[in-house]
Design a protein around this motif. Sequence first.
Motif, PDB file in Angstrom:
ATOM      1  N   UNK A 155       0.835  -1.210   0.000  1.00  0.00           N
ATOM      2  CA  UNK A 155       0.000   0.000   0.000  1.00  0.00           C
ATOM      3  C   UNK A 155       0.865   1.253   0.000  1.00  0.00           C
ATOM      4  N   UNK A 156       0.757   2.056  -1.080  1.00  0.00           N
ATOM      5  CA  UNK A 156       1.503   3.314  -1.170  1.00  0.00           C
ATOM      6  C   UNK A 156       0.886   4.439  -0.360  1.00  0.00           C
ATOM      7  N   UNK A 157      -0.254   4.187   0.263  1.00  0.00           N
ATOM      8  CA  UNK A 157      -0.958   5.147   1.116  1.00  0.00           C
ATOM      9  C   UNK A 157      -1.214   6.488   0.429  1.00  0.00           C
ATOM     10  N   UNK A 158      -1.284   6.476  -0.906  1.00  0.00           N
ATOM     11  CA  UNK A 158      -1.542   7.694  -1.657  1.00  0.00           C
ATOM     12  C   UNK A 158      -0.377   8.667  -1.646  1.00  0.00           C
ATOM     13  N   UNK A 159       0.781   8.234  -1.131  1.00  0.00           N
ATOM     14  CA  UNK A 159       1.929   9.136  -0.980  1.00  0.00           C
ATOM     15  C   UNK A 159       3.036   8.911  -1.999  1.00  0.00           C
ATOM     16  N   UNK A 160       3.100   7.718  -2.590  1.00  0.00           N
ATOM     17  CA  UNK A 160       4.247   7.414  -3.444  1.00  0.00           C
ATOM     18  C   UNK A 160       3.919   6.288  -4.415  1.00  0.00           C
ATOM     19  N   UNK A 161       4.764   6.170  -5.441  1.00  0.00           N
ATOM     20  CA  UNK A 161       4.702   5.032  -6.351  1.00  0.00           C
ATOM     21  C   UNK A 161       5.028   3.805  -5.505  1.00  0.00           C
ATOM     22  N   UNK A 162       4.284   2.736  -5.690  1.00  0.00           N
ATOM     23  CA  UNK A 162       4.546   1.521  -4.911  1.00  0.00           C
ATOM     24  C   UNK A 162       5.872   0.880  -5.311  1.00  0.00           C
ATOM     25  N   UNK A 163       6.105   0.751  -6.641  1.00  0.00           N
ATOM     26  CA  UNK A 163       7.249  -0.020  -7.094  1.00  0.00           C
ATOM     27  C   UNK A 163       7.790   0.527  -8.406  1.00  0.00           C
ATOM     28  N   UNK A 164       9.101   0.518  -8.526  1.00  0.00           N
ATOM     29  CA  UNK A 164       9.780   0.893  -9.769  1.00  0.00           C
ATOM     30  C   UNK A 164      10.716  -0.248 -10.132  1.00  0.00           C
TER      31      UNK A 164
END
Length: 135
Positions: free
Chosen positions: A96-105
């Motif tokens: 969960x990125x919590x709406x703050x960040x990209x989860x995965x790159x």
Amino acid sequence: AGAAAPRPPPAAAAAAVVAVVAATPEKKKDNNNVQTVKNASTQAELVAAIGNYTTIVLTANISLVSSTAYIKDSDTGIVIENVQGLVINGSGFAIDGQGMMRCMYVASADVALVGVTLTNGNADGAVSVCKEGCK
């Protein structure tokens, strides 16, 4: 000279379900590497477990609490680069990125995502996963 323009608010969070049922990274015929299994229940454990020929088994939902990199105008929780034979087995759990960040790159890597939900990722363009070359 005026002050720099304020950073625009992030785009709406986007959820993505990775519905890979059975996948393993492709190994070369002459590769004798053994797949190592590691468990992860936190962002720190997941990041620390990333490596060549590793299967990471999630044992809980993981909330991304800090950015490990700022890539392509967005904070990013998990960066996977230059690895081979990596499997992330979500066991039905979510990242969960919590709406703050990209989860995965992911860049220059051989990665399989199995049974994991990537949710509430927030990045430029509202993507949860960005493979090398994404904008």
